[in-house]
Design an enzyme around this catalytic site. Sequence first.
Site, PDB file in Angstrom:
ATOM      1  N   ARG A  74       0.827  -1.205   0.000  1.00  0.00           N
ATOM      2  CA  ARG A  74       0.000   0.000   0.000  1.00  0.00           C
ATOM      3  C   ARG A  74       0.866   1.261   0.000  1.00  0.00           C
ATOM      4  O   ARG A  74       0.493   2.272  -0.595  1.00  0.00           O
ATOM      5  CB  ARG A  74      -0.982   0.008   1.170  1.00  0.00           C
ATOM      6  CG  ARG A  74      -2.001   1.133   1.096  1.00  0.00           C
ATOM      7  CD  ARG A  74      -3.159   0.959   2.066  1.00  0.00           C
ATOM      8  NE  ARG A  74      -4.190   0.041   1.588  1.00  0.00           N
ATOM      9  CZ  ARG A  74      -5.268   0.409   0.877  1.00  0.00           C
ATOM     10  NH1 ARG A  74      -5.478   1.672   0.578  1.00  0.00           N
ATOM     11  NH2 ARG A  74      -6.140  -0.470   0.464  1.00  0.00           N
ATOM     12  N   GLU A  87      -9.880   5.852   6.860  1.00  0.00           N
ATOM     13  CA  GLU A  87      -8.452   6.131   6.872  1.00  0.00           C
ATOM     14  C   GLU A  87      -8.033   7.457   6.237  1.00  0.00           C
ATOM     15  O   GLU A  87      -7.123   8.113   6.731  1.00  0.00           O
ATOM     16  CB  GLU A  87      -7.700   4.981   6.179  1.00  0.00           C
ATOM     17  CG  GLU A  87      -7.788   3.675   6.934  1.00  0.00           C
ATOM     18  CD  GLU A  87      -7.326   2.509   6.076  1.00  0.00           C
ATOM     19  OE1 GLU A  87      -6.218   2.015   6.299  1.00  0.00           O
ATOM     20  OE2 GLU A  87      -8.078   2.096   5.181  1.00  0.00           O
TER      21      GLU A  87
END
Lengths: 481, 780
Positions: free
Chosen positions: B317, B732
């Site tokens: 990520r 997030e």
Amino acid sequence: MRKTVVFTLNGTRRALQARDATLPLSRFLRERERLTGTKIACSEGSCGTCTVLLGTPDADADAGSPFAYRAVNACLLSVYQVDGCHLVTIEGVSPTDGTLSPVQKKVVDCHGTQCGFCTPGIVLTLTAAKEAQKAQTAEVFAPDTLTGNLCRCTGYLGIREAAAQIAALPLEDWLPLSQRYPSAALGKSLARTRRTPFLLGTPEQTVFAPVTLDSALEFLSENPEALPLAGATEINVEVGAGKRDTPQMICWLGRIAELTALGRDGDTLTLGAGATWTEIEAFAQTAFPPMAELLRKFAGPQIKNIGTLGGNILRASPIADSLPLLHVLGARAVVAGPGGVRREAAVEGLTLQPGEILVQIILPLPGPDQILRRYKVSRRQAFNRAAVNAAICITVSPETDVITAAQVVMGGLAASVRRLTDTEAALTGKPFEEKTFQLAGDIARGEAAATAEGEYQSQLAGNLVLKFFNDAAAGTGEDTQ
Amino acid sequence: MTKSAYRRAVGQSLPHDASRGHVTGQSLFLDDLPVQAGELLVGVVGSTVACGRIVSVDLTAAARISGVIGLYTWRDIPGHNRFGPIVADECLLAEERVSYIGEPVVLIAAETPEALASAKRAVHIEIDAETPVLTIEQARTTDSFLGAEHRIERGDAATALRDAPHRLSGTLRIGGQEHLYLETQGAICYPGEDGQLTVHSSTQNPTEIQHTVAHLLGKGQHEVIGVCRRMGGGFGGKETQAAPLAMFAALVTHHTRRAARAIYDRHEDMTRTGKRHPYVIEWEAGFTDKGVLTALRAALFSDGGATFDLSSSVMDRSLLHMDNAYFLPDVLLTGRVCRTNLPSNTAFRGFGGPQAVAATENILEEIALTLGEDAFEIRLRNCYGAADSGRGLTPYGQAAEGENAALPALFTKLADTALYRTRRADIIAFNAGSRTHLRGISITLVKFGISFTSNFLNQSNALVNVYTDGTVQVSTGGTEMGQGLNTKIRQLVADALGVNVDSVRVLSTSTEKNNNAPPTAASAGMDLNGSAAVLAATAIRERLAAFAATLFFGAEKDAVAIDPERVAFEEGLVFDRAAPENKERRLTFGALAHRAHRERIDLGQRSFYATPDLDRNRPFFYYTTGGAVAEVEIDRLTGEMRVLQADMLMDIGRSINPAIDRGQVVGGFVQGMGWVTTEELRYDGETGALLSGMPSQYEVPTIADIPSVFNVAFVEDAENPVNVASSKAVGEPPLLLGIAAWTAIKHALSFAAGGIPDLTLPATGEAILRCLSKAEKTAS
């Protein structure tokens, strides 16, 4: 001698034997009473999830408000410390008809709760603030009201909005806890309880709670191994963390009224060693505002509601926030020893002999020619240990603008709070101008480096001398930091 | 009843569905569950050194303590000691070697807290200590890595760098972050019949609890139930690392047939569990005179700790977010996960994205400082453009923007509403006039990819049960950690069935009801579980509509008239849409449910949802985007810093619950702000012991630390038609906007002499003062 601890919990009387009375209050509430709204998250007083309301009976109060409620950390207290109090938990502030209290409603409406673990503590802290506002012991919410309650989810904005709305609620709409638990008789009864000593004994521990100084001194003479405690904000933390064993014998000084007196005599304050920081802060608002300012960044309200002046002095932490100020002002300690004999000694360098109790601090206030500033450098804006704290006080001759005396004391540079004597010498006899402080700052930096943990601390020591000049010259820094 | 009066639940700012329980203290967290008769407390004795070989374990003294019921080592595990979410490289209880301080070696079951504490002191573990690897630098020197190199590449970065008009390079050191969920890790295991177990856990991942416990005990997964009512905060920390506590409790229950409660105290939690990964990012960027990036080469090194945990996915990520909101023409990104002798680092809100984005925002800040330009203008020039602009594709091939260039528009809108340019000019004037303080301002962006990068996790399921009074229970694979998942699902299901939200309850998450669910993570909990819940509720509604149509229109001769489409479900009523006032064709939802039940129509539905259309070049279903402006002030003599103001603008599609989303945005920003400013993990450089192992030593923001001016806005009329209710994930992304506080500090420091400030992350007062004194030395 009384062998039980007596208090009321959410309006219901409790009389406990030693076994339960020596538990940490948070464990007692959760394990024995099944009042699980009181959460445990750190067990060291640094999060506020265990907040409960401690109602102290006010014998002088009229029938309207028999108790003054303060938010405290249930993890830090032992059960016996609530003797003679009315204890209110989150379960005890929720209306019995299933509705929400105004505080609870605002927290819901302002979306001030997410995971909910901090929420009971937040609700109770705000309830205490509104109670104080109603009782006119505080005009508005203090800016630091909620600094003792951590929340990791919301980012606080919803909580801040709720707090603002609660502060603005008309007082006539606020049903105080004294009406929820309407008992002036109860207040009087508990006030009487507080005036009687108790002695608790378990196989592991003896706790004696005297109500006069003389009986405390007598107990300590007979039991030299006994540990005198007042606010006792650290003992449960240290025992819980395995840093020390449970003390076998405690002489708890929390019910000795003569240790808590606060007074002013001309240019001198007399501060009871057993006074809490909250009491001192309220007193200092008018008596000595710089001290009140210091206390704003001192600790969270829950700690200030328990911790005492004497405890801060005698624990002698390297970053004890009160010590630099007390040292630069030449505070004196009144100490009582065996047989009630009193002696006076400087707070700086004070050590107690076994059997002695710190009674009072005599604090000379700065004169008109003195300039005083104190600093606390920490990572965050509140509720934080200092990296370096400091108090600097100089006397400037109004005729010559020369510094005739200088006191420079800082914490965080050594194992205990330290006086920077070379720096003081570098200031004394010099003109009150920037160059003087630049040179003195260099000296402070070097002087600090001898004992400081790192370059950061010694650099701060030097820079705070410069900052003092900036603030003193500009007349700033009175109400910041 | 008129249609215009009907207010759907979706889109309303309803309070969190547990908020009443929270403010009254009635919400049940794990440790609030009543103690069962005979229940045992479970504790752990761990390694005292970071690296070494176990010589001996002496349990004799501990075994003699009254109230100690069991002492267990890895030899007492009936199934498998080894586990791990990606690679099974963790031991529940250490075997021959220990690889971090606190690594569990001995498990204790005791009847009282006092007996447990005594037993912990009485267990003696002898370990031959070896020199530990404690930093990324040490790991690189000793070639200590977990897994192979990760890589994303487009074009020819080396050539583009060589040909670039300007080049900058640097190394950014980024610290980790403690989750500090207020509820510590814990689990309680209850014995069932015939060796079956029910494990209540404060976990983002009940399915993993079920699977790891079964694996540990050598049981079939059908013998174990994993349950989570709620968490007192998760933030990623309870995605994988809740499992050991569940396994501890289950092992004790397995051996004793008694309920067992394993809960870490705060110090155990902070010292034993993993955190956000620290990173070292070495970068070299090429750019034009206008500050437009032409090439980027970056080597990312993360500190994975002792085992894999999720570190490889976290690194994936990171590489996928290094571009953030900016087009990188020729790019080479590499990533290595370093193996160190620290607790294995794990998921934390942002999952590797924040570190990469911090690096990229830092690069743009440095380009601006180098060119003497406003960093906002530089960022704007580097923003992704529309798909057909030639500047629209991410390095991994997914279109960043689709049809329209929304990012530059969002950016410009935010700068305008926050009066960025005026305030920047004011700051320049302020800094010129102040000897004591420096101010800085910065505006940064986020473009966060929504979906698990491990594609198999992009699925979940939901169970909706309608009862004969018309009330509804919903269960999904998603867990509630405060983020409001249950509240939003309640709103979605209420609308799908046309009932009031009060008629809908969202229940505990349990593997018994929802099997093989992914962790509630990757911001995707709402998308996956909300979509599944809507599918289930809609299926029930369709059955009820068909039934209602026969009731309403069955008498009509023309069979075509029996049209379920004409049956409306609104506010707990079911009626003929064409004739809302017709009382003959109108009944309550409860009455309809009752009659349907009498006619043997199924009032329950389990539905499954899998995110469509994902592949290697399209790892993300969509992006959540936003921007933030942060303004800071620094005390030049003490390095103390405060964030004066924050302004945020986010595109979260059509919000299901704006108040809950606002809470996520503010909470995320403040958590990110804490990471980049006051939150610092400190270790003993020799032993690897965590020195900031309590909240008093690890400073998360207090209410006094948040900006006094804090503005939050959402892009108006935003849509995201691919997702449930046209919404976007929000968990997030806002955390990454906390980075604006860090770049604002860097901006402030640039006003001191000495060139580009060499600021580390977090920018603690100490780090800030270090930069200031370096600048002073340069100047003198």
